[in-house]
Design an enzyme around this catalytic site. Structure first.
Site, PDB file in Angstrom:
ATOM      1  N   ASP A   1      51.147-143.954 102.293  1.00  0.00           N
ATOM      2  CA  ASP A   1      49.888-143.199 102.315  1.00  0.00           C
ATOM      3  C   ASP A   1      49.217-143.211 103.688  1.00  0.00           C
ATOM      4  O   ASP A   1      48.412-142.341 104.001  1.00  0.00           O
ATOM      5  CB  ASP A   1      48.907-143.768 101.281  1.00  0.00           C
ATOM      6  CG  ASP A   1      49.483-143.757  99.873  1.00  0.00           C
ATOM      7  OD1 ASP A   1      50.448-143.019  99.643  1.00  0.00           O
ATOM      8  OD2 ASP A   1      48.976-144.506  99.017  1.00  0.00           O
TER       9      ASP A   1
ATOM     10  N   GLY B   1      52.993-150.736  96.451  1.00  0.00           N
ATOM     11  CA  GLY B   1      54.015-149.684  96.601  1.00  0.00           C
ATOM     12  C   GLY B   1      55.001-150.025  97.707  1.00  0.00           C
ATOM     13  O   GLY B   1      54.596-150.408  98.800  1.00  0.00           O
TER      14      GLY B   1
ATOM     15  N   ASP C   1      45.677-152.761 101.373  1.00  0.00           N
ATOM     16  CA  ASP C   1      44.461-153.577 101.451  1.00  0.00           C
ATOM     17  C   ASP C   1      44.212-154.373 100.171  1.00  0.00           C
ATOM     18  O   ASP C   1      43.649-155.464 100.218  1.00  0.00           O
ATOM     19  CB  ASP C   1      43.244-152.746 101.872  1.00  0.00           C
ATOM     20  CG  ASP C   1      43.114-151.475 101.077  1.00  0.00           C
ATOM     21  OD1 ASP C   1      44.000-151.187 100.245  1.00  0.00           O
ATOM     22  OD2 ASP C   1      42.114-150.754 101.278  1.00  0.00           O
TER      23      ASP C   1
ATOM     24  N   THR D   1      52.430-148.833 103.731  1.00  0.00           N
ATOM     25  CA  THR D   1      52.267-147.869 102.635  1.00  0.00           C
ATOM     26  C   THR D   1      52.538-146.474 103.172  1.00  0.00           C
ATOM     27  O   THR D   1      52.093-146.143 104.286  1.00  0.00           O
ATOM     28  CB  THR D   1      50.851-147.902 102.010  1.00  0.00           C
ATOM     29  OG1 THR D   1      50.646-146.689 101.263  1.00  0.00           O
ATOM     30  CG2 THR D   1      49.745-148.013 103.035  1.00  0.00           C
TER      31      THR D   1
ATOM     32  N   ARG E   1      52.752-155.083  91.313  1.00  0.00           N
ATOM     33  CA  ARG E   1      51.284-155.045  91.364  1.00  0.00           C
ATOM     34  C   ARG E   1      50.844-156.047  90.301  1.00  0.00           C
ATOM     35  O   ARG E   1      51.089-155.826  89.125  1.00  0.00           O
ATOM     36  CB  ARG E   1      50.772-153.629  91.057  1.00  0.00           C
ATOM     37  CG  ARG E   1      51.130-152.628  92.149  1.00  0.00           C
ATOM     38  CD  ARG E   1      50.448-151.281  91.958  1.00  0.00           C
ATOM     39  NE  ARG E   1      50.668-150.413  93.097  1.00  0.00           N
ATOM     40  CZ  ARG E   1      51.416-149.314  93.088  1.00  0.00           C
ATOM     41  NH1 ARG E   1      51.986-148.924  91.973  1.00  0.00           N
ATOM     42  NH2 ARG E   1      51.572-148.587  94.178  1.00  0.00           N
TER      43      ARG E   1
ATOM     44  N   ASP F   1      46.880-145.074 104.843  1.00  0.00           N
ATOM     45  CA  ASP F   1      45.448-144.962 104.573  1.00  0.00           C
ATOM     46  C   ASP F   1      44.691-146.279 104.743  1.00  0.00           C
ATOM     47  O   ASP F   1      43.631-146.464 104.161  1.00  0.00           O
ATOM     48  CB  ASP F   1      45.233-144.440 103.139  1.00  0.00           C
ATOM     49  CG  ASP F   1      45.791-145.396 102.084  1.00  0.00           C
ATOM     50  OD1 ASP F   1      46.535-146.333 102.445  1.00  0.00           O
ATOM     51  OD2 ASP F   1      45.484-145.202 100.896  1.00  0.00           O
TER      52      ASP F   1
ATOM     53  N   ARG G   1      47.887-140.762  97.352  1.00  0.00           N
ATOM     54  CA  ARG G   1      46.731-141.235  96.589  1.00  0.00           C
ATOM     55  C   ARG G   1      45.496-140.419  96.963  1.00  0.00           C
ATOM     56  O   ARG G   1      45.538-139.203  96.836  1.00  0.00           O
ATOM     57  CB  ARG G   1      46.497-142.731  96.828  1.00  0.00           C
ATOM     58  CG  ARG G   1      46.154-143.500  95.578  1.00  0.00           C
ATOM     59  CD  ARG G   1      46.006-144.974  95.867  1.00  0.00           C
ATOM     60  NE  ARG G   1      47.242-145.682  95.748  1.00  0.00           N
ATOM     61  CZ  ARG G   1      47.745-146.130  94.601  1.00  0.00           C
ATOM     62  NH1 ARG G   1      47.086-145.937  93.473  1.00  0.00           N
ATOM     63  NH2 ARG G   1      48.888-146.777  94.560  1.00  0.00           N
TER      64      ARG G   1
HETATM   65  O1  F6P Z   1      50.496-145.994  97.422  1.00  0.00           O
HETATM   66  C1  F6P Z   1      51.757-145.431  97.423  1.00  0.00           C
HETATM   67  C2  F6P Z   1      51.911-144.435  96.291  1.00  0.00           C
HETATM   68  O2  F6P Z   1      53.226-143.914  96.332  1.00  0.00           O
HETATM   69  C3  F6P Z   1      50.881-143.312  96.247  1.00  0.00           C
HETATM   70  O3  F6P Z   1      51.143-142.303  97.186  1.00  0.00           O
HETATM   71  C4  F6P Z   1      50.971-142.868  94.820  1.00  0.00           C
HETATM   72  O4  F6P Z   1      49.765-142.269  94.401  1.00  0.00           O
HETATM   73  C5  F6P Z   1      51.222-144.168  94.098  1.00  0.00           C
HETATM   74  O5  F6P Z   1      51.745-145.082  95.040  1.00  0.00           O
HETATM   75  C6  F6P Z   1      52.179-144.053  92.938  1.00  0.00           C
HETATM   76  O6  F6P Z   1      52.201-145.273  92.287  1.00  0.00           O
HETATM   77  P1  F6P Z   1      53.325-145.694  91.257  1.00  0.00           P
HETATM   78  O7  F6P Z   1      54.575-145.970  92.014  1.00  0.00           O
HETATM   79  O8  F6P Z   1      52.777-146.910  90.601  1.00  0.00           O
HETATM   80  O9  F6P Z   1      53.524-144.531  90.332  1.00  0.00           O
END
Ligand code: F6P
Length: 320
Positions: A128, A11, A103, A126, A72, A130, A172
């Site tokens: 998050d 992300g 991570d 990130t 990803r 986290d 998340r």
């Molecule tokens: O890890 C960052 C994040 O924005 C989370 O908060 C969220 O759950 C996820 O990525 C969303 O992922 P994507 O951009 O693949 O929809």
């Protein structure tokens, strides 16, 4: 000249661009040849790797997201693709890597290090916030400020209409964004995965408060709780207040990086490069010990405040 490359993986988060800018500038200062890997691990496999100069990173410091894009990658789990990635690095003379990500990305690079021995350092990035071992992940402050603005705006309409608003934040499985946002926005309710909630007790409290004049409610719910729709319905049926749900979604990942994220991007990138030059590998630059302490007045008044030495060092080139 030794080649060093940077990529952003997973992300995206605000602060990556200021970090990339510092990566290029500091690499050049330290006598390294900087490269940008576009599209994260996918780009490393497909050889989307370009040498970088000051020109590539001028004017990016205020931009959200990442100018070198992210991905990803599933292919990177397959050793034949990792071999391709290694051959690409070798063809450019790259023998050091810096990765902004989470991570999952760090573990992928660790496997790559075990395969081919390419040293890397991770930078926690990130929204998050986290990642275990660091108190701060790049991008969290910008996301918090985006959320704060959204809650302030929703409060205007909530209070004009006698309504309850549920605002769902990202994160998340982590409740950091929701909790800090709730505490700094004066929200009435906050549900996060880390804390059990009690609807009966909340119900008793808000029925009383509505009877004695409360006209609106702001509730922040972390996406990891998976209860935003249900809470909106509950506020309508149990508390008897017209209710709406606002899911903030990906706007939380965008926006111009805050001063804090720009400065942290600079620090993280500098330490990643310095660490690699000291011979470190398989490590993550972690920000630790951001805590309050008590100090005697005598100590506080006994010396002169010193600006962070890394900031001073970075500022030297602006004065000489
Ligand atoms: O890890 C960052 C994040 O924005 C989370 O908060 C969220 O759950 C996820 O990525 C969303 O992922 P994507 O951009 O693949 O929809």
């Amino acid at each position: 000249m030794s080649g060093i490359a940077v990529m952003t993986s997973g992300g995206d988060s605000a602060g990556m661009n200021p970090g990339i800018k510092q990566f290029v500038e500091h690499s050049l200062e330290r006598g390294l040849k900087p490269y940008l890997i576009y599209d994260g691990l996918e780009g490393m496999i497909d050889n989307r790797i370009k040498p970088a100069s000051h020109r590539d990173v001028s004017g990016i410091i205020y931009k959200g997201g990442t100018i070198i894009r992210s991905s990803r990658s599933k292919r990177f789990f397959d050793k034949s693709f990792r071999q391709k990635a290694f051959d690409n690095l070798k063809s450019h003379g790259i023998d050091k890597l810096v990765v902004f990500g989470g991570d999952g990305s760090f573990r992928a690079l660790d496997v790559f290090f075990n395969d081919f021995g390419v040293p890397f350092i991770g930078i926690p990035a990130t929204i998050d916030n986290d990642i275990y071992g660091t108190d701060y992940c790049l991008g969290a402050d910008t996301a918090l400020n985006i959320i704060r603005q959204a809650i302030d705006d929703v409060r205007d309409t909530a209070s004009s209409f006698k309504r309850a608003f549920v605002i769902e934040t990202m994160g998340r499985d982590c409740g950091y964004l929701a909790l800090v946002s709730a505490l700094t926005s004066g929200a009435e309710i906050c549900l996060i995965p880390e804390l059990p909630y009690d609807l009966d007790s909340l119900g008793r409290r808000f029925k009383k408060e509505v009877q004695s004049g409360r006209t609106y409610i702001i509730a922040i719910v972390a996406e990891g709780v998976k209860f935003a729709n249900e809470l909106t319905e509950w506020l309508e049926t149990e508390i008897g207040m017209e209710s709406r749900l606002t899911t903030l979604g990906h706007i939380q990942r965008g926006g111009s990086p805050t001063v804090h994220d720009r400065l942290m991007g600079l620090e993280f990138a500098t330490l990643a490069i310095n660490g690699l030059l000291e011979g470190r590998s398989g490590e993550v630059v972690c920000f630790k010990a951001s805590k309050m302490v008590y100090k005697p007045i005598a100590e506080v008044s006994s010396g002169k405040y010193q600006i962070n030495s890394l900031h001073l060092e970075a500022g030297k080139k602006l004065a000489q």
